[in-house]
Design an enzyme around this catalytic site. Structure first.
Site, short mmCIF file in Angstrom:
data_model
loop_
_atom_site.label_atom_id
_atom_site.label_comp_id
_atom_site.label_asym_id
_atom_site.label_seq_id
_atom_site.Cartn_x
_atom_site.Cartn_y
_atom_site.Cartn_z
N SER A 129 0.85 -1.20 0.00
CA SER A 129 0.00 0.00 0.00
C SER A 129 0.87 1.24 0.00
CB SER A 129 -0.89 0.00 1.24
OG SER A 129 -1.37 1.32 1.44
N HIS A 189 -1.13 -1.24 -4.32
CA HIS A 189 -2.41 -0.88 -3.69
C HIS A 189 -2.42 0.63 -3.49
CE1 HIS A 189 -5.99 -1.77 -1.28
NE2 HIS A 189 -5.55 -0.87 -0.41
N ASP A 205 -4.53 3.75 -2.12
CA ASP A 205 -5.60 4.11 -1.19
C ASP A 205 -6.10 5.53 -1.45
OD1 ASP A 205 -5.97 1.83 0.62
OD2 ASP A 205 -3.87 2.16 1.12
N MET A 252 -8.65 8.39 -0.27
CA MET A 252 -9.48 8.81 0.88
C MET A 252 -9.94 10.24 0.66
SD MET A 252 -7.27 7.24 3.99
CE MET A 252 -6.54 5.61 3.90
N HIS A 267 -8.21 1.40 -4.26
CA HIS A 267 -9.15 1.16 -3.16
C HIS A 267 -9.81 2.50 -2.84
CE1 HIS A 267 -9.51 0.19 1.45
NE2 HIS A 267 -10.69 0.36 0.88
N MET A 308 -12.01 4.89 -0.95
CA MET A 308 -12.71 5.17 0.31
C MET A 308 -13.29 6.57 0.14
SD MET A 308 -9.73 3.55 2.68
CE MET A 308 -8.56 3.61 1.35
N MET A 357 -11.69 -5.55 5.05
CA MET A 357 -10.87 -4.68 5.87
C MET A 357 -10.61 -5.37 7.21
SD MET A 357 -10.25 -2.06 4.04
CE MET A 357 -9.23 -1.25 5.30
N ASP A 400 -6.90 -6.32 3.96
CA ASP A 400 -6.23 -5.01 4.03
C ASP A 400 -6.25 -4.48 5.47
OD1 ASP A 400 -5.22 -2.46 3.57
OD2 ASP A 400 -6.89 -1.80 2.31
C1 DX5 Z 1 -6.39 1.71 5.42
C2 DX5 Z 1 -5.87 1.36 4.03
C3 DX5 Z 1 -4.81 0.36 4.00
C4 DX5 Z 1 -3.57 0.74 4.76
C5 DX5 Z 1 -2.93 -0.49 5.23
O1 DX5 Z 1 -7.55 2.43 5.30
O2 DX5 Z 1 -6.95 0.88 3.23
O3 DX5 Z 1 -4.50 -0.04 2.67
O4 DX5 Z 1 -2.65 1.48 4.00
O5 DX5 Z 1 -1.83 -0.13 6.00
P1 DX5 Z 1 -1.15 -1.14 7.01
O6 DX5 Z 1 -0.65 -2.31 6.19
O7 DX5 Z 1 -0.06 -0.33 7.59
O8 DX5 Z 1 -2.19 -1.57 8.00
ZN ZN Z 2 -6.45 -0.04 1.27
#
Ligand code: DX5
Ligand code: ZN
Length: 231
Positions: free
Chosen positions: A7, A32, A34, A36, A65, A67, A136, A178
């Site tokens: 990620s 990956h 992310d 947000m 991903h 969010m 998750m 994840d």
């Molecule tokens: C959290 C993200 C993850 C996050 C995982 O909302 O979706 O992808 O980056 O990070 P670690 O592996 O550090 O838990």
């Molecule tokens: Zn993620």
């Protein structure tokens, strides 16, 4: 058989391109990504422009991903930006089937992401349009949180659902996890049924300690743990 998806959330954003190249050279299968929006989750990260910027650097699958709420317009933007997998949270879409259709019509793999307390029944009428399910194992929003142990039972229940669907349809849906994945727990997570593993802080945190940032040994360690798990 198993995919490792670092990620970028835990990467060094000042050297993002280099980080992508280093982690792919070290054997990452997917990147990956992310996304947000400070609305669906209490954090703000990167959008399609950044996805587009890293796209030419690698042929690895970019796993976006989302969010964000609402999701549909950003789905189109991420398809244009070169994402190969696009996942979103069912709570963030008014029309889940339509959102899944938008992703697949754009030529990407489509997935639903279930938060720790989101029930599996969201999958029931969506399986025909799903290529991947992402569970998750932390509450979304931040890297570096601890794996929620109840995810193991949820993974096993999801695995059973997806295996039953494969028996019936001949189509295999991937099962990704994840949050809080690291060398100490990845084998147990794989035994519970996951086949695709997101790891942010476990990979970028360890590799960054080396100069230049190298990820070979941490990814090799994850793979060695996975090799102890039989299919
Ligand atoms: C959290 C993200 C993850 C996050 C995982 O909302 O979706 O992808 O980056 O990070 P670690 O592996 O550090 O838990
Ligand atoms: Zn993620």
């Amino acid at each position: 058989m198993f995919r490792i998806a670092p990620s970028l959330l835990s990467a060094d954003f000042a050297r993002l391109g280099e980080e992508v190249q280093n982690v792919v050279d070290a054997g990452a299968d997917w990147i990956h990504f992310d996304v947000m929006d400070n609305h669906y989750v209490p954090n703000l990260t990167v959008g399609p422009l950044v996805c587009e910027a890293i796209r030419p650097l690698t042929e690895a699958t970019i796993d976006a991903h989302l969010m964000v709420r609402p999701v549909d317009r950003l789905i189109g933007d991420f398809l244009k930006a070169g994402a190969n997998v696009v996942t979103f949270h069912p709570e963030a879409s008014e029309h889940i089937d339509r959102s899944l259709g938008l992703i697949r019509d754009g030529g990407a793999k489509a997935g639903l992401v279930l938060n720790p307390a989101t029930p599996l029944h969201y999958l029931d009428y969506a399986l025909d349009k799903l290529d991947i399910v992402l569970l998750m194992s932390v509450n979304p929003g931040f890297g570096g949180q601890a794996f929620i142990p109840g995810t193991l039972d949820k993974l096993a229940a999801t695995r059973a659902k997806l295996d039953a669907y494969e028996q019936k349809s001949g189509r295999r849906i991937l099962l990704e996890v994840d949050g809080g994945v690291k060398a100490e727990n990845i084998a147990a997570i794989a035994r519970a049924g996951a086949d695709t593993f997101v790891a942010g802080s476990a990979i970028f945190g360890a590799g960054r300690a080396e100069d230049p940032h190298r990820y070979d040994s941490v990814i090799a360690r994850l793979r060695a743990e996975l090799a102890t798990v039989s299919a």
